[in-house]
Every structure is written in C-alpha cells, then in structure tokens.
Motif scaffolding. Structure first.
Motif, PDB file in Angstrom:
ATOM      1  N   VAL A 150      -5.654   1.544   0.959  1.00 33.45           N
ATOM      2  CA  VAL A 150      -4.987   0.482   1.437  1.00 33.45           C
ATOM      3  C   VAL A 150      -3.867   0.979   2.654  1.00 33.45           C
ATOM      4  O   VAL A 150      -3.620   1.967   2.526  1.00 33.45           O
ATOM      5  CB  VAL A 150      -3.983   0.258  -0.098  1.00 33.45           C
ATOM      6  N   TYR A 151      -3.901   0.502   3.511  1.00 30.92           N
ATOM      7  CA  TYR A 151      -2.957   0.453   4.292  1.00 30.92           C
ATOM      8  C   TYR A 151      -1.932   0.007   5.139  1.00 30.92           C
ATOM      9  O   TYR A 151      -1.975  -0.818   5.768  1.00 30.92           O
ATOM     10  CB  TYR A 151      -3.914   1.364   5.894  1.00 30.92           C
ATOM     11  N   VAL A 171      -7.154   4.071  -5.262  1.00 38.02           N
ATOM     12  CA  VAL A 171      -6.762   3.587  -4.957  1.00 38.02           C
ATOM     13  C   VAL A 171      -5.846   4.498  -3.023  1.00 38.02           C
ATOM     14  O   VAL A 171      -5.298   4.756  -4.181  1.00 38.02           O
ATOM     15  CB  VAL A 171      -5.612   1.864  -5.161  1.00 38.02           C
ATOM     16  N   HIS A 172      -6.298   4.471  -2.601  1.00 38.95           N
ATOM     17  CA  HIS A 172      -6.066   6.004  -1.728  1.00 38.95           C
ATOM     18  C   HIS A 172      -5.117   5.208  -1.113  1.00 38.95           C
ATOM     19  O   HIS A 172      -5.174   3.726   0.033  1.00 38.95           O
ATOM     20  CB  HIS A 172      -6.968   6.110  -0.803  1.00 38.95           C
ATOM     21  N   TRP A 173      -3.767   5.407  -0.748  1.00 37.49           N
ATOM     22  CA  TRP A 173      -2.524   4.462   0.027  1.00 37.49           C
ATOM     23  C   TRP A 173      -2.195   5.861   0.981  1.00 37.49           C
ATOM     24  O   TRP A 173      -1.960   6.354   0.587  1.00 37.49           O
ATOM     25  CB  TRP A 173      -1.255   3.889  -1.028  1.00 37.49           C
ATOM     26  N   GLY A 233     -14.145   0.106   0.151  1.00 36.27           N
ATOM     27  CA  GLY A 233     -12.849  -1.398   0.436  1.00 36.27           C
ATOM     28  C   GLY A 233     -12.116  -0.834   1.351  1.00 36.27           C
ATOM     29  O   GLY A 233     -11.258   0.321   0.927  1.00 36.27           O
ATOM     30  N   VAL A 234     -11.486  -1.501   2.493  1.00 39.72           N
ATOM     31  CA  VAL A 234     -10.276  -1.162   3.487  1.00 39.72           C
ATOM     32  C   VAL A 234      -9.700  -2.106   3.127  1.00 39.72           C
ATOM     33  O   VAL A 234      -9.982  -3.195   4.031  1.00 39.72           O
ATOM     34  CB  VAL A 234     -10.389  -0.537   4.422  1.00 39.72           C
ATOM     35  N   PHE A 235      -8.161  -2.072   2.718  1.00 45.62           N
ATOM     36  CA  PHE A 235      -7.032  -3.401   3.102  1.00 45.62           C
ATOM     37  C   PHE A 235      -6.202  -2.694   4.011  1.00 45.62           C
ATOM     38  O   PHE A 235      -5.832  -1.583   3.565  1.00 45.62           O
ATOM     39  CB  PHE A 235      -6.541  -3.638   1.448  1.00 45.62           C
ATOM     40  N   VAL A 236      -6.142  -3.546   4.915  1.00 42.26           N
ATOM     41  CA  VAL A 236      -5.318  -2.893   6.127  1.00 42.26           C
ATOM     42  C   VAL A 236      -3.773  -4.672   6.423  1.00 42.26           C
ATOM     43  O   VAL A 236      -4.061  -5.638   5.977  1.00 42.26           O
ATOM     44  CB  VAL A 236      -5.889  -3.694   6.649  1.00 42.26           C
TER      45      VAL A 236
END
Length: 318
Positions: A150-151, A171-173, A233-236
């Motif tokens: 999550v970015y 979850v990598h924040w 997965g990448v959540f921008v």
C-alpha cells in the motif's frame, strides 16, 4: 448543431447511469445515456468482481458493465458515445452540450463517477487491473494469504491498508514521510501483526509479467540502492479519487468533500437534476451502491415528470 430531446438525459454510462436508464426506460420515459468511453470508468477497469449480488462466480468489470448497458438498451434506452463539455440547468429544460449535438432533457442525471490519480509510476498503467488497484474494498479478497503493498499516507491509504489486513498475509505500507503519531487510525494500523511499515520510502516501479504484478522496486531515504520487494498486489493512494465535475462548474451545489450534494432521493439543489454514484463522493464506492443510487433517482424522476406524489413499486400487487 443538431438538438435531440429526451425525457431523461443521463451523463455517464457506469453502473449508476445504466441502472437509472433501465428503470426510467421501463417507466416509458425517453432516455439517453451519454457516455464518453465505456472502457475507462472505474468499473470498466476492474479486473475481477466476485461480490455483485446475483452474479455467481467471478466476472470482469467490463463484462458486468456490458450486461448492464445492454439490459438498459433492451428496454429502450438510447446509448450515445459523446464527450460532454458543458451543461445548462436553468429553466425546465436541461441542456447538455457535446460535439455530436445538444441533448435537451426534461430531467438530467449526473453520473460521471470519480476516478483515481493519473498514472505516474512505472508499471502502474501496465498492471492496472492485474495487480494494481485503487480500491482495497473492491479487490482485497483476491489477495487472501498473499503479500501486498500500500503506497500513500492520506486517510484513504490508512483505511484501505487496515481493510487489507483481514486478507493479506503481509501488508507492506510505504510512506514518504513519518505518519502522525497522534493519529489513532495510524496507530491501530501499525499495531496489526501482519503490517510492515516502510518509512521514508518511495515506490519507484511496479514489476510483473503476463500474469500480473510480481514485485515492486522501492527507494528508502539514506540508502543508495533500490530494493526489490515480492508482492502480488499494489494499492496506490497518493491523491485519492475525485468526482468528475469539470463540465458542471458552479451550477450545482457541492458537499465539503467535493462530491455533488444530494438529498435522500438523489436530487441536487436544482429542480430536475439528480446526481448518482461516485460523483457524490460517498465513502462506499461500490458498483452495487452506484446501481442503488440509479434506481432511487429513476423512481424519483418518474414521480417528478408524471407529477405523482407516490412512487410506483414493482412489488405492489394490490
């Protein structure tokens, strides 16, 4: 320039607009959908949907939208590809201006939705819908026991990262700067055992293959080299979603959050004008919510145009 007259003019061909058109057409109201591009809306770019009521299994957003559009057309809706560049809501007849002509309606529905930030990260556009997402609520369940990134540091990023902790193994924040310690939501997120916080870290690239996202490249302040992190997965969330209202100007009232302000019947402050779906900037930007908005507005429009005090219900068999 040609002028076309309708009972209902709907700007936007997403789930809100199509659902509204389905109901107004069934009520024998001459309806047109003006759609800039059926392939670029929030639902259209959603890779997979598994939680739309009545639709078993997985379906792509574009396929679901195709079904909605064709169903509305089958009941008599006119579908027109058109870029709206302005409207005039004064008087009883509402005017919508497009290069294809002027569309005049006894009622007008604003359903242009909201879109996320313009893609700027390497790989973001390429893997959009194949691992890159702007909506954890929509796609989080697809990443059960998988690692995601999550970015972003805005409230939306924090909330969506918290939602992802229910599904992802990790979850990598990633945040460019230090989160505020006094923010209770941040502290709740950081307390989760499956959250790894990468502070002062910038996402530089999204990597993948024909199957989708496989990793990201990130750069932490003070380190000379970028680091590769395997994720699926990448959540921008750098800018969030913004309602598409550029063609409206100041003719309609807005809420403090930038969405078009409506009442419980989806009516705006201008008689004969309704707003439905993500253009309202609601906290729950889901296809089923947008579709419900469309249904509510359609019934209100039918009552408005036919000067009825009540609402005709499909299930009233008395």
């Amino acid at each position: 320039m040609e002028t076309y007259e309708f009972d209902v003019v709907i700007i936007g061909g997403g789930p809100a607009g199509c659902s509204c058109a389905l109901y107004t057409s069934r009520a024998d109201l001459k309806t047109v959908i003006l759609d800039k591009n059926p392939a670029v809306g929030a639902l259209a770019i959603t890779h997979k949907i598994a939680n739309y009521p009545g639709v078993a299994g997985d379906i792509s957003g574009s396929a679901l939208l195709d079904e909605m559009r064709e169903q509305a057309i089958s009941f008599g809706t006119t579908y027109q590809r058109a870029q709206v560049f302005g409207i005039d809501v004064e008087g009883s007849s509402k005017k919508v201006y497009t290069p294809e002509g002027t569309f005049v309606g006894r009622s007008l529905v604003l359903a242009t939705g909201a879109m996320g930030r313009t893609s700027s990260l390497k790989g973001e556009s390429e893997f959009l819908g194949r691992g890159v997402s702007y909506c954890a609520t929509c796609d989080g369940a697809f990443y059960r026991q998988k690692e995601v990134a999550v970015y972003g540091l805005n409230p939306e990023a924090v909330e969506e990262a918290q939602f992802l902790t229910k599904f992802a193994s990790t979850v990598h924040w990633l945040t460019n700067k230090e989160p505020q310690e006094e923010d209770d939501h941040v502290q709740v997120l950081l307390s989760q055992p499956n959250v790894k916080h990468w502070n002062f870290t910038r996402l530089t690239s999204i990597e993948g293959n024909e199957s989708g996202v496989t990793s990201i490249l990130m750069k932490t302040r003070g380190e000379s080299e970028t680091t590769s992190l395997p994720v699926e997965g990448v959540f921008v969330y750098q800018s969030g979603s913004r309602p598409i209202t550029d063609y409206i100007g100041n003719q309609i009232a807005y809420s403090e959050n930038g969405g078009v302000k409506v009442d419980e019947m989806m009516a705006t402050n201008v008689d004969g004008v309704w707003a439905i779906g993500d253009i309202r900037n609601t906290p729950f930007q889901q296809a089923v919510v947008a579709a419900a908005d469309g249904c509510i507005a359609a019934m209100a429009i039918d009552r408005f145009l036919n000067q009825r005090k009540g609402i005709k219900r499909d299930w009233d068999h008395s």
